[in-house]
Enzyme design. Structure first.
Site, PDB file in Angstrom:
ATOM      1  N   VAL A  82      26.327  41.204  43.683  1.00 34.32           N
ATOM      2  CA  VAL A  82      25.065  40.852  44.332  1.00 34.32           C
ATOM      3  C   VAL A  82      24.586  41.988  45.230  1.00 34.32           C
ATOM      4  CG1 VAL A  82      23.954  39.266  45.951  1.00 34.32           C
ATOM      5  CG2 VAL A  82      25.503  38.385  44.204  1.00 34.32           C
ATOM      6  N   ASP A  88      30.467  49.335  52.227  1.00 39.09           N
ATOM      7  CA  ASP A  88      31.633  48.709  51.614  1.00 39.09           C
ATOM      8  C   ASP A  88      32.887  49.266  52.282  1.00 39.09           C
ATOM      9  OD1 ASP A  88      31.871  46.963  48.854  1.00 39.09           O
ATOM     10  OD2 ASP A  88      33.704  48.081  49.269  1.00 39.09           O
ATOM     11  N   THR A 118      32.359  35.394  48.614  1.00 38.09           N
ATOM     12  CA  THR A 118      32.762  34.119  49.209  1.00 38.09           C
ATOM     13  C   THR A 118      33.702  33.448  48.211  1.00 38.09           C
ATOM     14  OG1 THR A 118      30.746  33.102  48.307  1.00 38.09           O
ATOM     15  CG2 THR A 118      30.693  33.811  50.599  1.00 38.09           C
ATOM     16  N   ASN A 129      22.630  25.784  40.794  1.00 37.16           N
ATOM     17  CA  ASN A 129      23.847  25.938  40.002  1.00 37.16           C
ATOM     18  C   ASN A 129      24.443  24.595  39.596  1.00 37.16           C
ATOM     19  OD1 ASN A 129      23.689  28.679  39.929  1.00 37.16           O
ATOM     20  ND2 ASN A 129      25.257  29.068  41.454  1.00 37.16           N
ATOM     21  N   CYS A 148      30.239  32.166  39.532  1.00 37.91           N
ATOM     22  CA  CYS A 148      29.359  31.303  40.329  1.00 37.91           C
ATOM     23  C   CYS A 148      29.574  29.813  40.097  1.00 37.91           C
ATOM     24  CB  CYS A 148      27.893  31.657  40.059  1.00 37.91           C
ATOM     25  SG  CYS A 148      27.419  33.294  40.627  1.00 37.91           S
ATOM     26  N   LYS A 165      33.022  28.141  41.152  1.00 35.44           N
ATOM     27  CA  LYS A 165      33.207  28.265  42.599  1.00 35.44           C
ATOM     28  C   LYS A 165      32.213  27.406  43.368  1.00 35.44           C
ATOM     29  CE  LYS A 165      31.689  32.087  44.510  1.00 35.44           C
ATOM     30  NZ  LYS A 165      30.644  31.697  45.485  1.00 35.44           N
TER      31      LYS A 165
END
Length: 460
Positions: free
Chosen positions: A11, A30, A86, A213, A278, A281
């Site tokens: 992302v 990062d 996450t 989702n 995605c 989770k």
């Protein structure tokens, strides 16, 4: 506008590079030095069509860079975006990376009086932005959210394999913010887009992502449950049942005399289950949140259960076709959770392989993009192949788990002849239109056993 993006993962990198393409000056932060070096050399650590070319263009124009130095990246920045992972920890979302970044930004705010808007881009359970993130920022900065700095939640709706297109051509931009100034900053950030820009609260924005989702996962589990019922009913082809269902004008509307086929219909076909980084989770996270808050979510709980059970049902069907799995050599075609990506996280191929190994099968795997890490967890019990011939030679069966388009072009007559027993269980119905020679047993998902012949009912 100068923008800092925390996280050079899927992302974060897509968001940073695309924002740079809109003319913003972007620094992506990062903690992985090798990843930062790779990105600054014009190479992407993830496979995403079109992203690497866009990265190189913006590096050359000086609008984008990756860095380990959060303090330097924040200096003079108007907006910070939290786009870190996450991960799923024991069925619950892990917010530790989000909290760490919020604390870092808060420390910067403490020494910089300029107004700054912090945007949560990571997928977080409803209440996180105005709860954990806001509290951490206020504690670390000594300032009040909505006055001394802005707080916002801006969910992403990126499909792997189409992420650049989805970002640059959005159907809507959801802007959940606290304070008018934060809303104005987000409007300026996305000024180049002409789609609806919808202002909501941060918690509503978080819910929009989970609702999106959850709907997709529900469509897939619904289709798989229909397939399961059809597989137990003689003379029924579940694929045809669902294709006819799709013709309902409420699902396929007519416009100007032509049928308009919405993209969501691609989620209304059965297969081996949903996967990826995605849907599993996020469904785990939203159902865990419901349990913790004492809220009923029976539909979503069953969506998760149907999906969890589907790979085992596929393997059981294969065991029936083979008369057992013990000692059989089975090739799993596809490890990525969908074509066009190398992402095998939470792919349904994983429980498929687990169930095959548990049944005593020997397993090979084929995938055009997945790296050796995708099979490392099985400790050498699964060999990864790139060449279809070596993957299928001597196999007692093949299970098609990912509908890579090149599989349709393979010389299947030759490949089937090289198998020990040519049983093809098509978990995606990707080969349903192919004609098969008589030795091949082609088993599509969703199809029930053949009806008994009329002669079998004639009494002597």
């Amino acid at each position: 506008m100068k923008v800092t993006v925390f996280g050079c993962g899927y992302v974060g990198l897509v968001t940073g590079v695309c924002l740079a393409s809109l003319g913003h000056e972007v620094a992506c932060v990062d903690v992985d030095a090798s990843r930062v070096d790779l990105i600054n050399a014009g190479q992407t650590p993830i496979y995403e069509p079109g992203l690497e070319a866009l990265l190189r263009e913006n590096l050359a124009q000086g609008r984008f860079r990756a860095t380990l130095d959060a303090r330097a990246a924040l200096r003079g920045s108007r907006i910070s975006m939290i786009a870190v992972g996450t991960p799923d920890r024991d069925g619950r979302i892990d917010l530790s990376f989000v909290e760490t970044v919020a604390r870092t930004i808060g420390a910067h705010l403490k020494g910089d009086p300029a107004y700054h808007t912090i945007v949560v881009k990571s997928t977080v359970v409803p209440g996180t932005t105005l709860g954990l993130v806001r509290a951490t920022l206020e504690s670390a900065s000594g300032r009040v959210a909505g006055e001394g700095f802005g707080v916002a939640m801006n969910p992403e709706f990126l499909r792997e394999g189409f992420a650049v297109q989805d970002f640059m051509e959005p159907d809507r931009v959801v802007l959940g913010h606290l304070g008018a100034q934060a809303g104005e900053d987000l409007e300026a950030l996305y000024a180049a887009f002409h789609c609806p820009r919808i202002h909501v609260t941060p918690t509503e924005a978080e819910f929009v992502k989970y609702a999106s989702n959850a709907l997709l996962a529900t469509c897939i589990s619904f289709a798989n449950e229909i397939y399961t019922l059809c597989e137990g009913t003689p003379g029924v082809d579940g694929r045809q049942v669902l294709e006819i269902l799709h013709m309902d004008r409420r699902l396929t509307p007519q416009h100007g005399g032509e049928s308009v086929r919405p993209g969501i219909l691609s989620y209304l076909f059965g297969g081996v289950g949903y996967g990826g980084s995605c849907l599993p989770k996020d469904l785990n996270a939203i159902t865990a949140m419901a349990r913790e808050r004492g809220l009923p979510a029976p539909l979503l709980e069953q969506v998760v259960r149907v999906n969890r059970d589907r790979p085992a049902a596929i393997v059981q069907r294969l065991a029936t076709e083979l008369g057992g799995l013990q000692g059989r050599l089975v090739t799993v075609l596809g490890l990525a959770f969908k074509p066009g990506t190398d992402d095998w996280r939470n792919s349904p191929s994983q429980p498929l392989v687990e169930a095959l190994l548990a049944g005593g099968a020997r397993v090979r795997a084929w995938d055009p993009l997945a790296e050796a890490a995708a099979v490392a967890a099985w400790g050498g019990r699964v060999a990864l192949h790139r060449d279809p011939r070596s993957a299928l030679e001597g196999a007692h069966a093949a299970v098609l788990a990912t509908a890579w388009p090149e599989i349709q072009e393979w010389p299947w007559e030759e490949l089937a002849a090289a198998m020990a027993s040519p049983v093809i269980l098509d978990g995606r119905n990707a080969l349903k239109d192919r004609g098969w020679p008589s030795p091949v047993r082609y088993v599509p998902v969703g199809r029930g056993p053949a009806l008994p012949s009329r002669e079998s009912h004639v009494q002597p």
